[in-house]
Motif scaffolding. Structure first.
Motif, mmCIF file in Angstrom:
data_model
loop_
_atom_site.group_PDB
_atom_site.id
_atom_site.type_symbol
_atom_site.label_atom_id
_atom_site.label_comp_id
_atom_site.label_asym_id
_atom_site.label_seq_id
_atom_site.Cartn_x
_atom_site.Cartn_y
_atom_site.Cartn_z
ATOM 1 N N THR A 131 -44.625 60.550 -51.861
ATOM 2 C CA THR A 131 -43.560 59.600 -52.171
ATOM 3 C C THR A 131 -43.076 58.772 -50.674
ATOM 4 O O THR A 131 -44.044 58.409 -50.041
ATOM 5 N N SER A 133 -40.918 57.155 -49.041
ATOM 6 C CA SER A 133 -40.225 57.486 -47.564
ATOM 7 C C SER A 133 -40.005 59.200 -47.601
ATOM 8 O O SER A 133 -38.369 60.079 -48.060
ATOM 9 N N LYS A 134 -41.249 59.793 -46.935
ATOM 10 C CA LYS A 134 -41.619 60.938 -46.401
ATOM 11 C C LYS A 134 -40.376 60.845 -45.788
ATOM 12 O O LYS A 134 -40.041 62.558 -45.671
ATOM 13 N N LEU A 137 -37.153 62.140 -48.170
ATOM 14 C CA LEU A 137 -37.218 63.166 -49.551
ATOM 15 C C LEU A 137 -36.664 64.756 -48.527
ATOM 16 O O LEU A 137 -37.318 65.440 -48.184
ATOM 17 N N ILE A 153 -46.234 67.759 -48.995
ATOM 18 C CA ILE A 153 -46.009 66.189 -49.334
ATOM 19 C C ILE A 153 -46.573 64.743 -47.730
ATOM 20 O O ILE A 153 -46.422 65.444 -47.258
ATOM 21 N N ALA A 154 -47.080 63.906 -49.378
ATOM 22 C CA ALA A 154 -47.056 62.561 -48.046
ATOM 23 C C ALA A 154 -46.398 61.249 -48.266
ATOM 24 O O ALA A 154 -45.744 60.885 -49.778
ATOM 25 N N GLY A 155 -46.405 60.436 -47.006
ATOM 26 C CA GLY A 155 -45.612 59.359 -47.344
ATOM 27 C C GLY A 155 -46.388 57.956 -47.773
ATOM 28 O O GLY A 155 -47.146 58.222 -46.710
ATOM 29 N N ASP A 157 -45.065 55.372 -46.334
ATOM 30 C CA ASP A 157 -44.271 54.917 -44.839
ATOM 31 C C ASP A 157 -44.751 54.136 -43.183
ATOM 32 O O ASP A 157 -44.636 53.636 -42.943
ATOM 33 N N SER A 163 -44.087 50.225 -49.372
ATOM 34 C CA SER A 163 -43.100 51.468 -48.297
ATOM 35 C C SER A 163 -42.510 49.972 -48.251
ATOM 36 O O SER A 163 -41.148 49.678 -48.969
ATOM 37 N N ALA A 185 -52.379 57.098 -48.557
ATOM 38 C CA ALA A 185 -51.900 58.787 -48.278
ATOM 39 C C ALA A 185 -51.969 59.702 -49.275
ATOM 40 O O ALA A 185 -52.137 60.885 -48.709
ATOM 41 N N LEU A 189 -53.355 64.027 -47.827
ATOM 42 C CA LEU A 189 -52.224 64.668 -48.762
ATOM 43 C C LEU A 189 -54.107 65.493 -48.834
ATOM 44 O O LEU A 189 -53.267 67.346 -48.177
ATOM 45 N N GLU A 202 -43.685 60.065 -56.603
ATOM 46 C CA GLU A 202 -42.598 60.150 -56.873
ATOM 47 C C GLU A 202 -41.352 58.816 -57.171
ATOM 48 O O GLU A 202 -41.095 58.687 -57.656
#
Length: 254
Positions: A131, A133-134, A137, A153-155, A157, A163, A185, A189, A202
């Motif tokens: 994503t 923005s973890k 989310l 989940i990993a972001g 960010d 981002s 990222a 993950l 995402e």
């Protein structure tokens, strides 16, 4: 006998079954991005939702934007769209409201693929999500998309480019730094969750880097591109001409 040549109208635009709700942005949309019309192997319709910035959508929970998206989706349907999707995975927050308001199928978020992808994985493997923005989310957003709460989940960010450039709607984008952010990222993950068997992206702006993730991690990668191409295939099924069947060459009699 003369065949009936009468056709029936009713739309303004024909041949573009997918209507795409666009955030109000200025960042670079490179090939692969949902907002680059050259990404799609079929025609699409776009509608910009003015005032719906990436920052407002992702960092501030899209507060006060539901009716703007509904109005824009209705305009797309009136113009000719047979189904609606959107340029932000966080729009899953409005999935039910949109579906109840526009009268056509709605595929609001790439995250909606997670249950489907989970069903095709071997036992013992899970879907992981990348994503933009973890931090934001939320469980509410995951629930709206049908994503289990324990999904890995990993972001991006904490990355150097992706981002920040997208969420701050910057006019320039360093593509190689963005690519590195996605790969970092992805590695984070699968290191944290070794049972990850596939990845769902995402963010709709991550599509240009899906092939890099697949090559680096060796896992299937699903995105808004895979979701919308599937979505469109149902809205406008391909017509096959039975006259083009290859009958082959008969073998000679023995």
């Amino acid at each position: 006998m003369r065949q009936n040549s009468t056709v029936v109208g009713g739309k303004t635009v024909y041949g573009a079954s997918v209507g795409i709700l666009m955030l109000d942005t200025r960042f670079a949309r490179i090939p692969g991005d949902i907002g680059n019309a050259g990404t799609w192997p079929f025609p699409v319709l776009y509608k910009v939702v003015r005032g719906a910035s990436p920052d407002h959508m992702v960092r501030h929970g899209a507060e006060g934007l539901a009716q703007r998206f509904i109005a824009a989706a209705r305009e797309l349907v009136a113009d000719g769209a047979d189904g609606i999707t959107a340029t932000c995975g966080f729009l899953a927050l409005f999935q039910d409201q949109l579906a109840q308001s526009v009268g056509v199928p709605v595929a609001s978020s790439s995250l909606m693929q997670v249950p489907l992808v989970q069903n095709i994985l071997p036992p013992g493997q899970r879907v992981g999500v990348l994503t933009i923005s973890k931090a934001t989310l939320t469980p509410e957003l995951l629930k709206a998309s049908g994503v289990p709460m324990d999904t890995p989940i990993a972001g991006t960010d904490e990355g150097r480019e992706f981002s920040r450039a997208i969420l701050d709607d910057e006019p320039t984008l360093d593509v190689e730094l963005a690519r590195a952010d996605l790969i970092d990222a992805g590695r984070q993950l699968v290191t944290a969750f070794p049972d990850t068997g596939a990845i769902v992206l995402e963010c709709t702006n991550m599509v240009p880097y899906a092939a890099d993730l697949r090559q680096t991690l060796g896992l299937p990668v699903y995105s808004i591109y895979s979701f919308v191409t599937w979505f469109q295939a149902g809205l406008r099924p391909r017509v096959f001409d039975p006259r083009l069947v290859d009958q082959g060459t008969p073998y000679p009699s023995p």
